[in-house]
Design a protein around this motif. Structure first.
Motif: not given
Length: 183
Positions: A137-141, A143-150
């Motif tokens: 819970g220390l890192v948000t956004a 990429t590929g987990v809770d932020d998109p990677y196209e």
């Protein structure tokens, strides 16, 4: 630019998740090319974040600004006959497309390489502690987990680092660069 001849430089954009192996492959390829006397620069995403893009966060707008800045520097170097290796996540297709279009407008080759590994493998590698930080819970956004990677739809090359060795991957990258740069 109309009528301009293509430079011998090339930008090789290595896109993929954190921990996929982008920087490892870029550094290994650079070492090979440098021993051959080639002009090479690595524009590492982590280094760029602390210098050229210091102060930017991880919102969509900030990520796009970072990628466009790196793309400009890469294009300028490649225009001057440098092989530019760019291990930067660049999560959004439209931003990567904008960088490619800038290169093409200026007669500079741009090659997109998808450095792929399943997110589980990237999390096992986790050299930066990002995946562990996200789970805690220390890192948000991330990429590929809770932020998109196209994922690139039609990359010039795809390297599956969970199935290929570094040596095999570097050999494939070298062939791609040699085919484009005539070297």
């Amino acid at each position: 630019m109309k009528g301009r001849t293509w430079s011998q430089g090339v930008t090789v954009w290595l896109t993929g998740l954190s921990g996929a192996g982008k920087s490892t492959l870029a550094r290994a390829l650079a070492a090979v090319l440098l021993t051959e006397g080639r002009r090479v620069e690595v524009l590492d995403g982590d280094e760029i974040r602390t210098t050229l893009s210091a102060g930017l966060g991880f919102s969509r707008a900030d990520r796009d600004t970072n990628v466009l800045r790196v793309g400009l520097v890469a294009e300028l170097l490649a225009r001057n006959d440098v092989i530019v290796l760019v291990p930067v996540i660049a999560p959004y297709r439209d931003t990567r497309r904008a960088v490619r279009e800038r290169h093409e407008r200026n007669g500079v080759a741009y090659l997109e390489v998808h450095v792929a590994a399943p997110v589980e493998v990237c999390a096992e590698r986790d050299v930066k502690g990002l995946y562990a930080g996200q789970r805690a819970g220390l890192v948000t956004a991330l990429t590929g987990v809770d932020d998109p990677y196209e994922t690139p739809e039609a990359p010039d090359l795809r390297i599956d680092t969970d199935r290929q060795s570094v040596a095999e991957s570097v050999a494939a990258l070298r062939r791609l660069v040699e085919d484009r740069s005539g070297g």
